[in-house]
Scaffold this motif. Structure first.
Motif, short mmCIF file in Angstrom:
data_model
loop_
_atom_site.label_atom_id
_atom_site.label_comp_id
_atom_site.label_asym_id
_atom_site.label_seq_id
_atom_site.Cartn_x
_atom_site.Cartn_y
_atom_site.Cartn_z
N GLN A 1 0.84 -1.19 0.00
CA GLN A 1 0.00 0.00 0.00
C GLN A 1 0.89 1.25 0.00
OE1 GLN A 1 -3.16 -0.12 -0.37
NE2 GLN A 1 -3.78 2.00 -0.05
N VAL A 2 0.48 2.22 -0.78
CA VAL A 2 1.21 3.49 -0.90
C VAL A 2 0.36 4.60 -0.31
CG1 VAL A 2 2.19 5.15 -2.52
CG2 VAL A 2 2.47 2.69 -2.93
N HIS A 3 0.99 5.46 0.46
CA HIS A 3 0.30 6.60 1.05
C HIS A 3 0.98 7.88 0.63
CE1 HIS A 3 -2.18 4.11 3.71
NE2 HIS A 3 -1.11 3.38 3.90
N LEU A 4 0.18 8.90 0.36
CA LEU A 4 0.69 10.23 0.05
C LEU A 4 0.31 11.16 1.20
CD1 LEU A 4 -0.28 10.58 -3.72
CD2 LEU A 4 1.81 9.66 -2.73
N VAL A 5 1.30 11.80 1.79
CA VAL A 5 1.06 12.68 2.93
C VAL A 5 1.48 14.10 2.55
CG1 VAL A 5 1.59 13.18 5.32
CG2 VAL A 5 1.41 10.80 4.55
N GLU A 6 0.53 15.01 2.61
CA GLU A 6 0.76 16.40 2.23
C GLU A 6 1.04 17.27 3.45
OE1 GLU A 6 -2.77 15.73 -1.03
OE2 GLU A 6 -2.96 15.93 1.13
N SER A 7 1.77 18.35 3.23
CA SER A 7 1.98 19.35 4.26
C SER A 7 2.04 20.71 3.60
CB SER A 7 3.25 19.06 5.06
OG SER A 7 4.38 19.05 4.22
N GLY A 8 1.82 21.74 4.39
CA GLY A 8 1.79 23.09 3.86
C GLY A 8 0.36 23.56 3.70
N GLY A 9 0.17 24.59 2.96
CA GLY A 9 -1.16 25.16 2.78
C GLY A 9 -1.47 26.14 3.89
N GLY A 10 -2.71 26.64 3.89
CA GLY A 10 -3.13 27.60 4.90
C GLY A 10 -3.72 28.83 4.27
N LEU A 11 -3.71 29.91 5.04
CA LEU A 11 -4.29 31.18 4.60
C LEU A 11 -3.19 32.15 4.22
CD1 LEU A 11 -6.71 33.16 4.36
CD2 LEU A 11 -6.37 33.68 6.80
N MET A 12 -3.35 32.80 3.07
CA MET A 12 -2.35 33.76 2.62
C MET A 12 -3.05 34.91 1.93
SD MET A 12 0.68 34.86 2.37
CE MET A 12 1.45 33.48 3.21
N GLN A 13 -2.45 36.09 2.04
CA GLN A 13 -2.98 37.26 1.35
C GLN A 13 -2.63 37.20 -0.13
OE1 GLN A 13 -1.38 40.67 3.38
NE2 GLN A 13 -2.97 40.65 4.94
N PRO A 14 -3.42 37.85 -0.96
CA PRO A 14 -3.07 37.92 -2.39
C PRO A 14 -1.68 38.50 -2.58
CG PRO A 14 -5.31 38.66 -2.06
CD PRO A 14 -4.73 38.48 -0.69
N GLY A 15 -0.93 37.90 -3.50
CA GLY A 15 0.44 38.32 -3.76
C GLY A 15 1.46 37.57 -2.93
N GLY A 16 1.02 36.83 -1.94
CA GLY A 16 1.92 36.08 -1.08
C GLY A 16 2.34 34.75 -1.68
N SER A 17 3.08 33.99 -0.89
CA SER A 17 3.61 32.71 -1.33
C SER A 17 3.29 31.61 -0.31
CB SER A 17 5.13 32.77 -1.51
OG SER A 17 5.49 33.70 -2.51
N LEU A 18 3.11 30.41 -0.82
CA LEU A 18 2.95 29.23 0.01
C LEU A 18 3.70 28.08 -0.64
CD1 LEU A 18 -0.86 29.23 0.96
CD2 LEU A 18 1.06 29.53 2.53
N ARG A 19 4.05 27.11 0.17
CA ARG A 19 4.78 25.94 -0.33
C ARG A 19 4.06 24.68 0.15
NH1 ARG A 19 10.17 25.41 -1.96
NH2 ARG A 19 11.12 23.35 -1.63
N LEU A 20 3.75 23.82 -0.78
CA LEU A 20 3.14 22.52 -0.47
C LEU A 20 4.15 21.41 -0.70
CD1 LEU A 20 -0.34 22.86 -2.26
CD2 LEU A 20 0.30 23.58 0.05
N SER A 21 4.14 20.45 0.19
CA SER A 21 5.02 19.30 0.05
C SER A 21 4.21 18.01 0.16
CB SER A 21 6.12 19.30 1.11
OG SER A 21 6.96 20.43 0.97
N CYS A 22 4.69 16.98 -0.50
CA CYS A 22 4.01 15.69 -0.46
C CYS A 22 5.07 14.59 -0.48
CB CYS A 22 3.09 15.54 -1.66
SG CYS A 22 2.34 13.92 -1.86
N ALA A 23 4.90 13.63 0.41
CA ALA A 23 5.82 12.50 0.47
C ALA A 23 5.05 11.21 0.27
CB ALA A 23 6.54 12.48 1.81
N ALA A 24 5.54 10.37 -0.62
CA ALA A 24 4.94 9.06 -0.84
C ALA A 24 5.68 8.03 0.00
CB ALA A 24 5.03 8.68 -2.32
N SER A 25 4.91 7.22 0.71
CA SER A 25 5.53 6.19 1.55
C SER A 25 4.92 4.83 1.24
CB SER A 25 5.33 6.53 3.03
OG SER A 25 3.94 6.54 3.36
N GLY A 26 5.64 3.79 1.65
CA GLY A 26 5.21 2.43 1.36
C GLY A 26 6.25 1.74 0.50
N THR A 27 5.87 0.59 -0.02
CA THR A 27 6.76 -0.14 -0.91
C THR A 27 6.63 0.42 -2.32
OG1 THR A 27 6.48 -2.15 0.42
CG2 THR A 27 7.40 -2.40 -1.80
N ILE A 28 7.64 1.15 -2.76
CA ILE A 28 7.58 1.86 -4.04
C ILE A 28 8.78 1.50 -4.89
CG2 ILE A 28 7.55 4.09 -5.18
CD1 ILE A 28 6.27 5.22 -2.61
N ALA A 29 8.51 0.99 -6.07
CA ALA A 29 9.59 0.68 -7.01
C ALA A 29 9.76 1.80 -8.03
CB ALA A 29 9.32 -0.64 -7.72
#
Length: 122
Positions: A1-29
């Protein structure tokens, strides 16, 4: 089984920046494509950006020049750097992994993360 776990996001004002990250875990070839989709209220889920192992990328026209997708093939992670955010970027952002193999000769499957909220508002 493979899982994708996200982090980041939230509230930001227009013109601002955000960073999203995602890590896949499990048995992955192998993972062919990793990327991000988003879904705004009342709208269909749409592709934001994706990247394949060679580094070739594909972006939605609405985010070109503002968002950058990157990937670490060894760590099975994908990151979305979002700059110059606009209110229309608001939505739930989902990490996606396409054509994932848990065995190099095995079948391929697609996987989704649970989603992370991005809200752009003043």
């Amino acid at each position: 089984q493979v899982h994708l776990v996200e982090s980041g996001g939230g509230l930001m004002q227009p013109g601002g920046s955000l960073r999203l990250s995602c890590a896949a875990s499990g048995t992955i070839a192998f993972i062919y494509s990793m990327g991000w989709y988003r879904q705004a209220p009342g709208k269909q889920r749409e592709l934001v950006a994706e990247i394949i192992p060679s580094g070739l990328t594909n972006y939605a026209d609405s985010v070109k020049g503002r968002f950058t997708v990157s990937r670490d093939n060894a760590k099975n992670t994908v990151t979305l750097q979002m700059n110059s955010l606009k209110p229309e970027d608001t939505g739930v952002y989902y990490c996606n992994a396409k054509r994932v193999r848990t065995d190099i000769r095995g079948a391929e499957s697609d996987y989704w993360g649970q989603g992370t909220q991005v809200t752009v508002s003043s």
